[in-house]
Design an enzyme around this catalytic site. Structure first.
Site, PDB file in Angstrom:
ATOM      1  N   GLU A 188      15.373  23.961  50.216  1.00  0.00           N
ATOM      2  CA  GLU A 188      16.547  23.246  50.679  1.00  0.00           C
ATOM      3  C   GLU A 188      17.582  24.128  51.378  1.00  0.00           C
ATOM      4  OE1 GLU A 188      17.199  24.281  46.241  1.00  0.00           O
ATOM      5  OE2 GLU A 188      15.543  23.658  47.541  1.00  0.00           O
ATOM      6  N   HIS A 215      13.846  14.650  48.576  1.00  0.00           N
ATOM      7  CA  HIS A 215      14.208  15.599  47.518  1.00  0.00           C
ATOM      8  C   HIS A 215      15.026  16.756  48.094  1.00  0.00           C
ATOM      9  CE1 HIS A 215      13.534  17.747  43.663  1.00  0.00           C
ATOM     10  NE2 HIS A 215      13.610  18.822  44.442  1.00  0.00           N
ATOM     11  N   GLU A 216      14.532  17.368  49.173  1.00  0.00           N
ATOM     12  CA  GLU A 216      15.252  18.499  49.749  1.00  0.00           C
ATOM     13  C   GLU A 216      16.599  18.067  50.317  1.00  0.00           C
ATOM     14  OE1 GLU A 216      13.987  21.153  48.834  1.00  0.00           O
ATOM     15  OE2 GLU A 216      12.007  20.376  48.356  1.00  0.00           O
ATOM     16  N   HIS A 229      19.216  17.834  47.674  1.00  0.00           N
ATOM     17  CA  HIS A 229      19.763  19.145  47.315  1.00  0.00           C
ATOM     18  C   HIS A 229      21.028  19.479  48.107  1.00  0.00           C
ATOM     19  CE1 HIS A 229      17.374  21.075  44.291  1.00  0.00           C
ATOM     20  NE2 HIS A 229      16.233  20.885  44.929  1.00  0.00           N
ATOM     21  N   GLU A 255      17.877  20.577  39.656  1.00  0.00           N
ATOM     22  CA  GLU A 255      16.675  19.788  39.894  1.00  0.00           C
ATOM     23  C   GLU A 255      16.673  18.420  39.226  1.00  0.00           C
ATOM     24  OE1 GLU A 255      14.831  20.407  42.182  1.00  0.00           O
ATOM     25  OE2 GLU A 255      15.022  22.559  42.564  1.00  0.00           O
ATOM     26  N   ASP A 301      11.537  32.592  37.911  1.00  0.00           N
ATOM     27  CA  ASP A 301      10.505  31.665  38.384  1.00  0.00           C
ATOM     28  C   ASP A 301       9.789  30.972  37.231  1.00  0.00           C
ATOM     29  OD1 ASP A 301      10.892  31.845  41.048  1.00  0.00           O
ATOM     30  OD2 ASP A 301       9.045  32.906  41.527  1.00  0.00           O
ATOM     31  N   TYR A 334      12.866  19.540  36.449  1.00  0.00           N
ATOM     32  CA  TYR A 334      12.808  18.439  37.398  1.00  0.00           C
ATOM     33  C   TYR A 334      12.735  17.077  36.694  1.00  0.00           C
ATOM     34  CZ  TYR A 334      11.644  21.928  41.020  1.00  0.00           C
ATOM     35  OH  TYR A 334      11.653  22.993  41.889  1.00  0.00           O
TER      36      TYR A 334
END
Length: 607
Positions: free
Chosen positions: A272, A296-297, A300, A319, A376, A384
């Site tokens: 994003e 979704h992006e 953001h 998220e 990560d 999410y």
């Protein structure tokens, strides 16, 4: 809404950035870079203007695998003097602390540096790896990889504006997460400005043989020439998405919203980056059926880019809101039945993740403790889908109008600020929960945020369109031939086919798969979501006709969401470990470091 004053000024320390060990904060970046494809390096200078530098004895930046050549301090008149600096011990994940001593009167720091050819954020592609036979470079800065291509305060809680000059080969176009050119510069020199403050993980750069196609006055798409016509068709509804998002939760604050379709090695579905979302070509299905990823992006642009998680322990605040928002956009555009399919697929992915991680694991909490780990590791369906499920539960308790008013005010009040979990919960209680006695207990908030698994009060999503799919699966299990389903499946979307494939028994023989393949042509599908759901069946049954298609997919698609399950499925077969190593040896140069970091560990563990 109540008018109580909230502030996010006193944020928690970020365990993934050295910047908190110094007093000075950056406020603006001037970046000057040369892109060298021959050496696969970036070289140039960063000049950081500092906030409250007069009260600080030093400024601390994050750096990883960077060669620091010179450091200077700049006074108010721009006069430069050499500055003492120190690079701390190297950590495999965090890199090094770059500490610069600030003399009196110094308001900015200029650093000349060079990246390593192996910089983790940078993906250098040879001409043969692109659609247009030209070299390509793109960055992936999230979560803490910005420090591998520029010394910075690489914490999501620290924001800055920036100007940049980037020089590239004259036949290539450079783009950033900023105001962008729409045509080639004959000299290969590009100038960028980002006037809205962003955190370092939203710094982005791409260089390649790229062209632009407008979609509306404020939206458009960049892609390689061979890909651009398909991309323009696929994203025709982009302006409608932006308008729907604004109708839901307030104005779009970033001026333009453009997409960049990257080569297949991009490790995520999308990233994003403000004003220029990076997207994978795996969503170019031809029927616009996978564009929820773009929604979704886009979402953001509010949840994440506008109001940002303070640390990666608070990632769910980015998220969870974004998934909920994404599905509201898709419902607005395509109806509730379409959004219902996304909710069901998302919940299935969440249950799979919880089972994989362990239902009692603290890694299934929304608020995580990733201290000492690569952030990560927190980029899972927990943030999410469990985050989205919390908002769905809240919606079921207070109703959409109240929840929408709360979310709209939240984005407006905390625009261009960072948000941590504790502050958010305080705000949620004050603005929405406390005015209604007993509401927090019915929500069971603590179990959601600090508890494992999925709380029992989560609404169970259902899909009428999936009911028809389930009926088809029932007919197959009763002995009906796959071809008998063809009339009913003619209008199925990608989501229905994925649900169908997920619902097939895991014990199907190669002969049964051949019958399915003859009817529905899964092996020859151009849809990455369908292929990723089909291949585990073919691997289990050793269905030979799919072997070449699987290998081609693994060698050319770099999206981690697909690769990790498929390599796991391959490793679980009798001759899989050897074949996985052979394929991976050929495919690895096509993958980004975000992907290879995961797969290196997986193949080492299993082979």
């Amino acid at each position: 809404m109540a008018s109580s004053l909230f502030t996010t000024a006193a944020l928690p320390a970020d365990p993934h950035s050295y910047a908190g060990t110094g007093l000075a904060r950056v406020r603006h970046l001037d970046l000057d870079l040369e892109v060298d494809f021959a050496t696969r390096t970036l070289a140039g200078t960063v000049t950081w203007q500092l906030a409250d530098a007069t009260a600080a004895a030093d400024v601390v930046l994050d750096a990883r695998d960077l060669t620091i050549e010179t450091v200077e301090g700049l006074d108010a008149a721009g006069n430069a003097t050499p500055a003492a600096f120190d690079l701390g011990p190297a950590d495999a994940v965090l890199g090094q602390a770059l500490r610069v001593a600030l003399a009196p009167g110094i308001l900015a720091v200029r650093i000349r540096y060079r990246t390593a050819a192996t910089a983790a954020a940078l993906q250098w592609l040879a001409p043969a790896q692109t659609a247009g036979s030209q070299p390509f470079l793109f960055t992936q800065s999230q979560a803490i990889l910005a420090r591998t291509w520029l010394p910075c305060q690489d914490s999501p809680g620290i924001r800055f504006t920036y100007d940049a000059t980037v020089r590239v080969p004259a036949h290539l176009l450079a783009l950033m997460s900023a105001g962008n050119p729409q045509q080639l510069d004959p000299n290969g020199e590009y100038h960028f400005r980002m006037a809205q403050p962003i955190p370092a993980y939203l710094m982005a750069l791409a260089v390649g043989d790229l062209r632009f196609a407008p979609l509306s006055e404020r939206t458009g798409v960049y892609a390689e020439p061979a890909t651009l016509p398909v991309a323009k068709h696929e994203f025709a509804d982009l302006e409608k998405m932006v308008a729907a998002a604004e109708e839901l939760y307030g104005p779009y604050r970033w001026e333009r919203y453009d997409l960049l379709v990257l080569p297949p090695s991009f490790p995520f579905g999308g990233m994003e980056n403000p004003r220029l979302t990076f997207v994978t070509p795996t969503i170019l299905a031809g029927d616009r059926s996978l564009t929820s990823l773009v929604a979704h992006e886009l979402a953001h642009s509010w949840s994440g880019n506008l109001v940002t998680n303070a640390t990666w322990n608070d990632f769910w605040l980015n998220e969870g809101f974004t998934v909920y928002f994404e599905r509201r956009i898709m419902e607005h555009l395509y109806g509730a039945e379409y959004a219902d399919m996304l909710q069901v697929l998302g919940r299935a992915a969440l249950h799979h993740t919880i089972e994989e991680i362990g239902v009692a694991s603290p890694d299934t909490h929304l608020h995580l403790d990733l201290t000492g780990r690569d952030p990560d590791e927190g980029l899972t369906e927990i943030a999410y889908e469990k985050g989205c499920a919390l908002l769905l539960t809240l919606e079921s308790l207070v109703g959409r109008p109240r929840l929408d008013a709360f979310i709209t005010e939240y984005f407006a009040r905390f625009s261009f600020q960072a948000m941590d979990t504790a502050t958010f919960l305080h705000y949620l209680r004050a603005e929405l929960l406390d005015p209604e006695p007993g509401l927090e207990a019915r929500l069971n908030l603590a179990a959601w945020v600090e508890g494992p698994g999925l709380p029992g009060n989560a609404p169970v999503p259902a899909s009428r369109r999936f009911e028809a799919v389930d009926q088809g699966l029932g007919r197959l299990s009763g002995g009906a031939a796959p071809a008998s389903l063809l009339p009913a499946t003619a209008d199925w979307s990608s989501h229905e086919w994925v649900h169908f494939l997920h619902g097939l028994p895991t014990s199907l023989s190669a002969e049964q798969l051949a019958e399915l393949d003859a009817a529905f042509h899964f092996t020859d599908s151009g849809n990455a979501e369908i292929l990723a759901a089909w291949f585990p069946h073919t691997l289990r049954a050793e269905y030979a006709p799919a072997e070449a298609a699987l290998e081609n997919f693994l060698r050319h698609v770099g999206r981690r969401k697909f690769l990790v399950p498929l390599y796991r499925a391959l490793l679980a077969t009798p001759h899989g470990p050897k074949r996985a190593r052979q394929i991976y040896a050929q495919a690895r140069p096509n993958y980004h470091s975000v992907t290879t970091g995961t797969l290196d560990a997986l193949l080492t563990e299993r082979t």
